[in-house]
Each structure stands twice: as C-alpha cells, then as structure tokens.
Design a protein around this motif. Structure first.
Motif, PDB file in Angstrom:
ATOM      1  N   GLY A 178      12.817  65.188  59.267  1.00  0.00           N
ATOM      2  CA  GLY A 178      13.359  66.355  58.577  1.00  0.00           C
ATOM      3  C   GLY A 178      13.822  67.456  59.514  1.00  0.00           C
ATOM      4  O   GLY A 178      13.439  67.516  60.694  1.00  0.00           O
ATOM      5  N   ALA A 179      14.615  68.356  58.997  1.00  0.00           N
ATOM      6  CA  ALA A 179      15.171  69.470  59.761  1.00  0.00           C
ATOM      7  C   ALA A 179      14.069  70.291  60.415  1.00  0.00           C
ATOM      8  O   ALA A 179      13.065  70.613  59.787  1.00  0.00           O
ATOM      9  CB  ALA A 179      16.005  70.352  58.850  1.00  0.00           C
ATOM     10  N   GLY A 180      14.263  70.585  61.690  1.00  0.00           N
ATOM     11  CA  GLY A 180      13.331  71.440  62.419  1.00  0.00           C
ATOM     12  C   GLY A 180      12.002  70.807  62.764  1.00  0.00           C
ATOM     13  O   GLY A 180      11.140  71.456  63.340  1.00  0.00           O
ATOM     14  N   ALA A 181      11.801  69.544  62.434  1.00  0.00           N
ATOM     15  CA  ALA A 181      10.528  68.871  62.758  1.00  0.00           C
ATOM     16  C   ALA A 181      10.465  68.580  64.256  1.00  0.00           C
ATOM     17  O   ALA A 181      11.494  68.507  64.936  1.00  0.00           O
ATOM     18  CB  ALA A 181      10.397  67.571  61.970  1.00  0.00           C
ATOM     19  N   ARG A 182       9.244  68.402  64.759  1.00  0.00           N
ATOM     20  CA  ARG A 182       9.033  68.036  66.166  1.00  0.00           C
ATOM     21  C   ARG A 182       8.159  66.788  66.206  1.00  0.00           C
ATOM     22  O   ARG A 182       7.049  66.786  65.677  1.00  0.00           O
ATOM     23  CB  ARG A 182       8.368  69.163  66.945  1.00  0.00           C
ATOM     24  N   VAL A 183       8.669  65.733  66.861  1.00  0.00           N
ATOM     25  CA  VAL A 183       7.952  64.478  67.029  1.00  0.00           C
ATOM     26  C   VAL A 183       7.878  64.221  68.525  1.00  0.00           C
ATOM     27  O   VAL A 183       8.909  64.086  69.187  1.00  0.00           O
ATOM     28  CB  VAL A 183       8.668  63.315  66.304  1.00  0.00           C
ATOM     29  N   GLU A 184       6.665  64.181  69.056  1.00  0.00           N
ATOM     30  CA  GLU A 184       6.496  64.043  70.506  1.00  0.00           C
ATOM     31  C   GLU A 184       5.397  63.030  70.815  1.00  0.00           C
ATOM     32  O   GLU A 184       4.299  63.112  70.266  1.00  0.00           O
ATOM     33  CB  GLU A 184       6.137  65.402  71.114  1.00  0.00           C
ATOM     34  N   GLY A 185       5.723  62.064  71.686  1.00  0.00           N
ATOM     35  CA  GLY A 185       4.739  61.075  72.112  1.00  0.00           C
ATOM     36  C   GLY A 185       4.158  60.287  70.959  1.00  0.00           C
ATOM     37  O   GLY A 185       2.989  59.924  70.966  1.00  0.00           O
TER      38      GLY A 185
ATOM     39  N   ILE B  55      22.314  61.765  63.824  1.00  0.00           N
ATOM     40  CA  ILE B  55      21.596  62.815  64.544  1.00  0.00           C
ATOM     41  C   ILE B  55      22.326  64.126  64.278  1.00  0.00           C
ATOM     42  O   ILE B  55      23.497  64.286  64.632  1.00  0.00           O
ATOM     43  CB  ILE B  55      21.505  62.501  66.046  1.00  0.00           C
ATOM     44  N   GLY B  56      21.605  65.060  63.642  1.00  0.00           N
ATOM     45  CA  GLY B  56      22.205  66.288  63.145  1.00  0.00           C
ATOM     46  C   GLY B  56      22.444  67.360  64.192  1.00  0.00           C
ATOM     47  O   GLY B  56      22.022  67.259  65.354  1.00  0.00           O
ATOM     48  N   ALA B  57      23.077  68.414  63.748  1.00  0.00           N
ATOM     49  CA  ALA B  57      23.440  69.546  64.599  1.00  0.00           C
ATOM     50  C   ALA B  57      22.219  70.174  65.251  1.00  0.00           C
ATOM     51  O   ALA B  57      21.199  70.391  64.598  1.00  0.00           O
ATOM     52  CB  ALA B  57      24.168  70.592  63.763  1.00  0.00           C
ATOM     53  N   GLY B  58      22.316  70.410  66.543  1.00  0.00           N
ATOM     54  CA  GLY B  58      21.250  71.083  67.276  1.00  0.00           C
ATOM     55  C   GLY B  58      20.005  70.253  67.478  1.00  0.00           C
ATOM     56  O   GLY B  58      19.004  70.747  67.980  1.00  0.00           O
ATOM     57  N   ALA B  59      20.030  68.987  67.094  1.00  0.00           N
ATOM     58  CA  ALA B  59      18.862  68.109  67.288  1.00  0.00           C
ATOM     59  C   ALA B  59      18.772  67.692  68.748  1.00  0.00           C
ATOM     60  O   ALA B  59      19.770  67.663  69.469  1.00  0.00           O
ATOM     61  CB  ALA B  59      18.972  66.879  66.398  1.00  0.00           C
ATOM     62  N   THR B  60      17.550  67.349  69.179  1.00  0.00           N
ATOM     63  CA  THR B  60      17.304  66.866  70.540  1.00  0.00           C
ATOM     64  C   THR B  60      16.567  65.546  70.469  1.00  0.00           C
ATOM     65  O   THR B  60      15.570  65.423  69.745  1.00  0.00           O
ATOM     66  CB  THR B  60      16.449  67.876  71.334  1.00  0.00           C
ATOM     67  N   VAL B  61      17.047  64.557  71.221  1.00  0.00           N
ATOM     68  CA  VAL B  61      16.379  63.266  71.360  1.00  0.00           C
ATOM     69  C   VAL B  61      16.270  63.007  72.860  1.00  0.00           C
ATOM     70  O   VAL B  61      17.277  62.908  73.551  1.00  0.00           O
ATOM     71  CB  VAL B  61      17.160  62.129  70.671  1.00  0.00           C
TER      72      VAL B  61
ATOM     73  N   GLY C  49      29.068  51.534  67.872  1.00  0.00           N
ATOM     74  CA  GLY C  49      29.631  52.862  67.734  1.00  0.00           C
ATOM     75  C   GLY C  49      29.418  53.471  66.365  1.00  0.00           C
ATOM     76  O   GLY C  49      30.050  54.452  66.009  1.00  0.00           O
ATOM     77  N   SER C  50      28.520  52.875  65.586  1.00  0.00           N
ATOM     78  CA  SER C  50      28.320  53.338  64.218  1.00  0.00           C
ATOM     79  C   SER C  50      27.390  54.540  64.114  1.00  0.00           C
ATOM     80  O   SER C  50      27.261  55.110  63.044  1.00  0.00           O
ATOM     81  CB  SER C  50      27.779  52.193  63.359  1.00  0.00           C
ATOM     82  N   ALA C  51      26.739  54.930  65.199  1.00  0.00           N
ATOM     83  CA  ALA C  51      25.870  56.111  65.171  1.00  0.00           C
ATOM     84  C   ALA C  51      26.742  57.359  65.012  1.00  0.00           C
ATOM     85  O   ALA C  51      27.834  57.450  65.578  1.00  0.00           O
ATOM     86  CB  ALA C  51      25.034  56.204  66.428  1.00  0.00           C
ATOM     87  N   VAL C  52      26.238  58.314  64.236  1.00  0.00           N
ATOM     88  CA  VAL C  52      26.934  59.583  64.052  1.00  0.00           C
ATOM     89  C   VAL C  52      26.070  60.653  64.702  1.00  0.00           C
ATOM     90  O   VAL C  52      24.948  60.906  64.252  1.00  0.00           O
ATOM     91  CB  VAL C  52      27.141  59.900  62.554  1.00  0.00           C
ATOM     92  N   ILE C  53      26.599  61.263  65.763  1.00  0.00           N
ATOM     93  CA  ILE C  53      25.834  62.237  66.543  1.00  0.00           C
ATOM     94  C   ILE C  53      26.610  63.549  66.568  1.00  0.00           C
ATOM     95  O   ILE C  53      27.778  63.582  66.988  1.00  0.00           O
ATOM     96  CB  ILE C  53      25.595  61.720  67.973  1.00  0.00           C
ATOM     97  N   ALA C  54      25.967  64.618  66.101  1.00  0.00           N
ATOM     98  CA  ALA C  54      26.615  65.938  66.091  1.00  0.00           C
ATOM     99  C   ALA C  54      27.022  66.325  67.512  1.00  0.00           C
ATOM    100  O   ALA C  54      26.331  65.992  68.486  1.00  0.00           O
ATOM    101  CB  ALA C  54      25.668  66.987  65.509  1.00  0.00           C
ATOM    102  N   THR C  55      28.110  67.029  67.620  1.00  0.00           N
ATOM    103  CA  THR C  55      28.630  67.380  68.945  1.00  0.00           C
ATOM    104  C   THR C  55      27.675  68.274  69.739  1.00  0.00           C
ATOM    105  O   THR C  55      27.700  68.248  70.963  1.00  0.00           O
ATOM    106  CB  THR C  55      30.003  68.075  68.842  1.00  0.00           C
ATOM    107  N   ASP C  56      26.837  69.042  69.064  1.00  0.00           N
ATOM    108  CA  ASP C  56      25.917  69.910  69.792  1.00  0.00           C
ATOM    109  C   ASP C  56      24.498  69.333  69.878  1.00  0.00           C
ATOM    110  O   ASP C  56      23.565  70.004  70.312  1.00  0.00           O
ATOM    111  CB  ASP C  56      25.882  71.313  69.195  1.00  0.00           C
TER     112      ASP C  56
END
Length: 131
Positions: A89-96, A54-60, A33-40
C-alpha cells in the motif's frame, strides 16, 4: 549451486544472478518490458518481475519482486522478497522481509524483518503493523 535455505540467501543469489556476479545454468527468460514503473520511482540493485507496477515516488532497493507485484506511491521496499501478486500500500515500508503470494501490506504500514507466510502454512505468520 547455492544453498538458498533461508530468505536472505535466496534474495542474495537472485540479485547476484541478475547482476551477473554468478552464472546460472538455468536458461534465462528476459523480462518482456511489461513492468510499469513511475518515472520518479527509485529502483536500485533489484530484480523486477513481469507485470509489476511501481508507483510514483516509490523506492525499491536490493529486493526481489516476483511477477504481478504492485507497490503504490511513496512506498519503500528494501532488502526484501515479494512473491507473485503481492500488494504494498501507499506509503508503506517493507524492509528485510519476505511476503508470500497474493498477500497485502496496508497503506502506511511498517514491516521490518518480518514474514507473511502463505495461508495455511503457519498459524503464527505475522502481518504488517500500521504506525
């Protein structure tokens, strides 16, 4: 057993084990339970390691995050494996993509179907490109 000789196979087996679609003979250690995940933040079909942030507005989505991974606000990680200590970093996109231990992807960068290999492993390792 499963052949995990390539990044896609390794990712798929980890996601299948987390979803209990396959049974592992390796004893599992529950995340403490040590992960910190923004509510949104949006998390879908992914494995999140200990001490991740995992910051605000991030998607995983469809991804494997090892321990101590940081994904800043507004970043997107899809179908990727991020090793221990990776920083997106903020706003970055990592795919595949696959990102080695302690590597960073710059804010606003785009990394599609690429690899950042461990330092010293391969002189041809790629890095994320900024837009």
């Amino acid at each position: 057993w499963a052949d995990v000789g390539n990044p896609a196979a390794l990712l798929r087996v980890n996601l299948d084990m987390a979803a209990e679609r396959i049974v592992s003979r390796v004893p599992s250690t529950p995340i403490d339970g040590s992960a910190v995940i923004a509510t949104d933040a949006l998390i879908e079909d992914s494995v999140i390691g200990a001490d991740c942030v995992i910051g605000a507005g991030a998607t995983v989505s469809g991804s494997l995050l090892w321990d101590h991974v940081t994904i800043e606000a507004g970043a997107t990680v899809v179908g990727s494996t991020l090793a221990t200590g990776v920083h997106i970093g903020a706003g970055a996109r990592v795919e595949g993509s696959v990102v080695a231990h302690e590597a960073s992807v710059a804010p606003g960068a785009s990394m599609i179907s690429e690899q950042i290999l461990p330092v010293g492993l391969d002189a041809t390792a790629t890095t994320a490109r900024t837009p």
